[in-house]
Scaffold this active site. Structure first.
Site, PDB file in Angstrom:
ATOM      1  N   HIS A 364      38.478  13.155  73.377  1.00  0.00           N
ATOM      2  CA  HIS A 364      38.655  14.306  74.267  1.00  0.00           C
ATOM      3  C   HIS A 364      39.228  15.536  73.577  1.00  0.00           C
ATOM      4  O   HIS A 364      39.584  16.501  74.262  1.00  0.00           O
ATOM      5  CB  HIS A 364      39.582  13.963  75.429  1.00  0.00           C
ATOM      6  N   LYS A 555      45.204  25.927  84.808  1.00  0.00           N
ATOM      7  CA  LYS A 555      45.063  24.825  83.851  1.00  0.00           C
ATOM      8  C   LYS A 555      46.380  24.714  83.108  1.00  0.00           C
ATOM      9  O   LYS A 555      47.273  25.539  83.283  1.00  0.00           O
ATOM     10  CB  LYS A 555      43.906  25.077  82.881  1.00  0.00           C
ATOM     11  N   LYS A 561      44.057  27.908  75.304  1.00  0.00           N
ATOM     12  CA  LYS A 561      43.429  28.245  76.586  1.00  0.00           C
ATOM     13  C   LYS A 561      43.587  29.735  76.913  1.00  0.00           C
ATOM     14  O   LYS A 561      43.016  30.237  77.869  1.00  0.00           O
ATOM     15  CB  LYS A 561      44.018  27.383  77.706  1.00  0.00           C
ATOM     16  N   THR A 663      36.897  20.863  82.992  1.00  0.00           N
ATOM     17  CA  THR A 663      36.293  20.363  84.233  1.00  0.00           C
ATOM     18  C   THR A 663      36.640  21.313  85.374  1.00  0.00           C
ATOM     19  O   THR A 663      35.909  21.402  86.356  1.00  0.00           O
ATOM     20  CB  THR A 663      36.788  18.933  84.572  1.00  0.00           C
ATOM     21  N   LYS A 667      34.530  22.827  88.726  1.00  0.00           N
ATOM     22  CA  LYS A 667      35.032  22.844  90.108  1.00  0.00           C
ATOM     23  C   LYS A 667      34.949  24.256  90.687  1.00  0.00           C
ATOM     24  O   LYS A 667      34.555  24.459  91.843  1.00  0.00           O
ATOM     25  CB  LYS A 667      36.483  22.336  90.153  1.00  0.00           C
TER      26      LYS A 667
HETATM   27  C1  26V Z   1      46.833  17.255  73.564  1.00  0.00           C
HETATM   28  C2  26V Z   1      47.809  17.863  72.801  1.00  0.00           C
HETATM   29  C3  26V Z   1      49.050  17.123  72.552  1.00  0.00           C
HETATM   30  C4  26V Z   1      49.961  17.719  71.553  1.00  0.00           C
HETATM   31  C5  26V Z   1      49.744  19.101  71.084  1.00  0.00           C
HETATM   32  C6  26V Z   1      48.580  19.824  71.496  1.00  0.00           C
HETATM   33  C7  26V Z   1      47.582  19.135  72.322  1.00  0.00           C
HETATM   34  C8  26V Z   1      46.409  19.762  72.633  1.00  0.00           C
HETATM   35  C9  26V Z   1      45.456  19.158  73.391  1.00  0.00           C
HETATM   36  C10 26V Z   1      45.650  17.903  73.859  1.00  0.00           C
HETATM   37  C11 26V Z   1      44.556  17.302  74.672  1.00  0.00           C
HETATM   38  C12 26V Z   1      44.453  15.833  74.560  1.00  0.00           C
HETATM   39  C13 26V Z   1      43.251  15.261  75.218  1.00  0.00           C
HETATM   40  C14 26V Z   1      42.834  15.969  76.466  1.00  0.00           C
HETATM   41  O1  26V Z   1      43.539  16.008  77.437  1.00  0.00           O
HETATM   42  N1  26V Z   1      41.621  16.511  76.455  1.00  0.00           N
HETATM   43  C15 26V Z   1      41.002  17.170  77.585  1.00  0.00           C
HETATM   44  O2  26V Z   1      40.107  16.250  78.173  1.00  0.00           O
HETATM   45  C16 26V Z   1      39.380  16.790  79.266  1.00  0.00           C
HETATM   46  C17 26V Z   1      38.523  15.687  79.822  1.00  0.00           C
HETATM   47  O3  26V Z   1      37.565  15.316  78.906  1.00  0.00           O
HETATM   48  C18 26V Z   1      38.551  17.986  78.811  1.00  0.00           C
HETATM   49  O4  26V Z   1      37.888  18.534  79.931  1.00  0.00           O
HETATM   50  C19 26V Z   1      39.430  19.038  78.164  1.00  0.00           C
HETATM   51  O5  26V Z   1      38.635  20.062  77.624  1.00  0.00           O
HETATM   52  C20 26V Z   1      40.267  18.387  77.062  1.00  0.00           C
HETATM   53  O6  26V Z   1      41.211  19.318  76.546  1.00  0.00           O
END
Ligand code: 26V
Length: 836
Positions: A364, A555, A561, A663, A667
């Site tokens: 993801h 969000k 973002k 997502t 929506k």
């Molecule tokens: C986690 C972290 C944790 C530490 C520092 C920065 C950081 C940046 C991003 C994330 C995201 C982790 C995974 C996540 O939540 N991905 C999201 O998953 C959604 C469902 O697939 C997707 O629609 C989003 O674009 C995606 O960011």
């Protein structure tokens, strides 16, 4: 396969028997009288009464799945962003009218009760909400499935804003009980931690005895999830940690009353909170324990179920599909190997074959800082046997790579499960990739970038393993429930088929030019905006004009973002209005909502800036009727359900290449908002279907971002070309928007003037132009509504049902069951929009 579903029996419920059931629950289960019951008590009584209508069906669905030998999906996710369930259950069972009729004589409304239900926020954002939508879709499609996760005592923190700053408070969703769940204390698995593992023979690949230093129990709590039209159901099974001994009695009797329960508190801390802070080593270790805790419980549970029907584990890949939602459950690869080899006597090679054919993994994110890895020393301490297994998996994997790609040391280092720089760490994405038969990205662009970047070398080693499955959303929740007036209007216009087949929304497209429909869509939107304005007047004391353009940015707050880009544009717009107050400005309300990670101070600073801008703009008599900035605190699923139907403009402005899918973008478009956005994530595929001319796309493409990064361009050069941006940044840096602390935003300005990692300066002018294009279209309301209708009509493909059907075909190898065709609908009287 039809046997997997039970017939829909929803039409036969008579309101008076339902009313009697609710009152009985209120009286005998809750001990309340109908005269004194609170809304919450009514909610619980209703939930319990509704629950009775589907428990038989739930048990039957599980039994049928079991007996038919159908393949089961197990969706392992550390996050499930459920929100409220009352309306889901009632709507999907087709009981809305019956419940309304049942409640009317009791003087309670469904809406009031609904508000009394706490939001189950067992997730951070999109990833957790996706898991919740997927469980509902699997139930709707009749795919036998369990969601496995953790029953956190405290979900995502409650955000309180004080003086513009975010503060976090614990959330307490279970404080008044949870009527949807069934505690199953007899379903409990032992989960070990620490200790040592010794081989039971001479073969290093053979079974070992692991003697953990401590053991905790994972206890099951089940929440049934009702599918559309109640045709089938899935189960969300969440694990709660329980110490095997409630207290150390000996210590207690010796007078150490606190020490005697400390051990228990430590063990049970595993399921205390969602995402414990991981700045400290203790926090990181707790997170690793959480991951192993639920992955092991899930695997033990599904193996136990499998072995009740089948002799051994060799048939596991044919009967079970395990989906890893990101790398959080990736330790399941090593755990399945351990269970096969150490507990069930399977030989290494067979165990590896079973593991790989059973497990699949969804990635993801591409952000390097979000790719999980665990220090080897910590793994050795917490999960010694798993670390051994990972070493062995890696040794064999690298041996294979060396044979197939001789003399390519760079490749070997790059695909190794162990990262050897500085501190040795286990790369969890590599483990998940190597241990699975499919790895998927969540949009076409994201999948492409996965192949080009993080998994470039792994893709060479295992070509064909990576597939793309674009995310989707539950139309039941995000259209039928959240925006009933729009759903009824669509039904009046094109008939009811879209409720069962989202792609049928395409029938709206030829009607986009119909002035009557345009007016009706505008009227629905206006009504939703009024409802949001009423709520914000009540809760925040702000007065909003529903005639203004509602520009929505909702969000998680994150630099990629780019809420900051939106805020810079807000300041520029303020300056422009001040410079020419008489011009024909389109009145705008900029609505922000979202949480910053507790330790992410730059994100918190961005929240503070939204408040500083909001205050100054509101105090300015020249601007305040033309521009407003509102920050809605404590963003959650329920707030999204209010804001999304009221949005005119949807902000999807991440730096291209950084948002895996998004997502919220889907929506908002489904609810008729036009997108202002970059060509990122699933927005790219939305544009392919909606048509770019019905959106406001701008900015660098992912490829251009990469090229620019390689050239080390930085922000200063772009700022020099944009006097508008230059003035905004100068004012910010000089403290014009923070007179109480002039230096407050200097760090933000400095980073834009410097590296500008998120390309704010590079994209600013084209964002500004896109915003002015939105203004221009808004002035032509017929054209705006035409575009809105085209947006709605193109969104069918983004249903989570389509995503799940793709998982079934490309990853799980499960044929879609043929569900009973809905009974022919009685012709509906045309519902006037206002009464919908
Ligand atoms: C986690 C972290 C944790 C530490 C520092 C920065 C950081 C940046 C991003 C994330 C995201 C982790 C995974 C996540 O939540 N991905 C999201 O998953 C959604 C469902 O697939 C997707 O629609 C989003 O674009 C995606 O960011």
């Amino acid at each position: 396969m039809d046997t997997l579903t039970t017939p829909a029996t929803t039409a036969s419920i008579d309101p008076s028997s339902l009313r009697a059931a609710i009152v009985r629950k209120l009286t005998y289960d809750l001990g309340r009288s109908s005269q004194s019951a609170s809304d919450h008590a009514w909610f619980v009584a209703t939930a319990l009464a509704i629950r009775e209508r589907f428990v038989d069906r739930w048990i039957a669905t599980n039994r049928l799945a079991y007996e038919s030998g159908a393949k089961q999906v197990y969706y392992l996710s550390l996050e499930f962003m459920i929100g409220r369930l009352l309306r889901d259950s009632i709507d999907n069972l087709g009981l809305t009218e019956a419940v309304n009729d049942a409640l009317a004589p009791l003087g309670v409304t469904l809406e009031r009760m609904r508000q009394a239900e706490p939001d189950a926020a067992l997730g951070n954002g999109g990833l957790g909400r996706l898991a919740a939508c997927f469980l509902e879709s699997m139930a709707s499609l009749g795919i036998p499935a369990f969601g496995y996760g953790i029953r956190y005592d405290h979900g995502l923190f409650r955000q309180v804003i004080a003086d513009g700053w975010q503060h976090e408070y614990p959330e307490d969703w279970l404080a008044c009980g949870n009527p949807w769940e069934f505690a199953k204390p007899e379903i409990a698995h032992e989960i070990g931690f620490g200790g040592a593992a010794v081989p039971l023979g001479a073969d290093p690949l053979g079974p070992h005895r692991w003697q953990p230093a401590e053991t905790v129990l994972a206890v099951a709590y089940d929440t049934p999830i009702v599918g559309w039209r109640g045709r089938s159901m899935t189960t969300l099974r969440l694990w709660s940690a329980r110490a095997p001994d409630p207290l150390l009695l000996e210590a207690f009797n010796k007078g150490d009353h606190v020490g005697a329960i400390a051990h228990r508190a430590r063990l049970e801390s595993i399921s205390k909170v969602l995402y414990p802070g991981d700045e400290t080593t203790a926090g990181q270790e707790l997170r690793l324990r959480q991951q192993y805790f639920f992955a092991s419980a899930a695997l033990q549970d599904l193996i136990r179920r499998h072995l009740r029907v089948y002799q051994d584990l060799s048939s596991l890949p044919d009967k079970v599909a395990i989906q890893l939602n990101d790398t959080h459950p990736a330790i399941a690869v090593a755990e399945l190997m351990r269970l096969c080899i150490d507990q069930h006597g399977v030989a290494w090679d067979d165990a590896w074959d079973i593991t790989r054919r059973t497990i699949a993994y969804t990635n993801h994110t591409l952000l390097p800082e979000a790719l999980e890895s665990w220090p080897v020393w910590m793994m050795e301490k917490v999960l010694p046997r798993h670390m051994q297994i990972i070493y062995l998996i890696n040794a064999r994997h690298l041996e294979d790579v060396r044979t197939r790609f001789p003399k390519d040391d760079r490749l070997v280092a790059s695909v190794s499960l162990i990262h050897e720089n500085m501190e040795r760490r286990v790369r969890m994405a590599h483990l998940a990739f190597i241990g699975s038969h499919r790895t998927n990205g969540v949009s076409a662009l994201h999948t492409e970038l996965l192949k080009r970047t993080v998994f470039h070398d792994l893709d060479r080693v295992a070509p064909g393993r990576i597939v793309g499955i674009t995310n989707g959303i539950s139309f039941r929740r995000w259209l039928f429930q959240a925006n009933r007036p729009l759903a009824s209007l669509i039904e009046q216009t094109i008939g009811p088929r879209f409720r069962d087949d989202a792609e049928a929304l395409a029938a709206l497209r030829p009607r986009a030019d119909d002035a009557g429909l345009q007016a009706a869509v505008a009227a629905v939107k206006r009504r939703n905006k009024q409802a949001l304005a009423d709520m914000l007047k009540r809760d925040l004391g702000v007065r909003l004009d529903p005639g203004a353009l509602f520009d929505v940015h909702i969000k998680r707050i994150h630099e990629y973002k780019r809420q900051l880009l939106n805020l810079l544009e807000t300041i520029a717009l303020y300056d422009a209005i001040k410079a020419d107050p008489g011009a024909a400005w389109v009145p705008r309300v900029k609505i922000f909502s979202g949480k910053a990670a507790a330790s992410y101070w730059r994100a918190k600073l961005i929240i503070r800036l939204a408040h500083d801008i909001g205050r100054k703009v509101a105090e300015d008599p020249v601007v305040r009727d033309l521009l407003k900035v509102v920050f809605i605190p404590n963003y959650n699923v329920s707030i999204a359900e209010m804001v999304i139907p009221a949005a005119d403009l949807s902000e999807q402005i991440s730096t291209a290449g950084m948002e895996a899918s998004g997502t919220g973008n889907m929506k908002l478009a489904l609810n008729g908002a036009l997108t202002i956005g970059t060509r990122d994530g699933a927005t790219v595929e939305m544009a392919e279907r909606i048509g770019e001319e019905n959106m406001f796309l701008f900015g660098l493409s992912a490829e251009e971002v990469t090229a620019r990064r390689a050239q080390w361009v930085g922000g200063a050069a772009e700022i020099a070309k944009s006097p508008r941006l230059g003035a905004v940044l100068e004012a910010l840096a000089a403290g014009a928007w923070s007179p109480d602390d002039p230096a407050r935003y200097r760090v933000l300005v400095d980073s834009i003037r410097g590296e500008d990692r998120f390309m704010l300066a590079a994209d600013f002018e084209s964002y500004w132009a896109a915003q002015r294009a939105a203004d221009a279209l808004w002035r032509d309301q017929a054209a705006w509504q035409r575009a809105a209708i085209r947006n709605i009509s193109a969104m069918g493909w983004f249903s989570a049902d389509r995503s799940i059907a793709e998982y079934a075909a490309k990853v799980w190898d499960i044929p879609l069951p043929r569900l009973p065709v809905p009974a022919a609908e009685p012709p509906r009287p045309a519902v006037p929009v206002d009464a919908a």
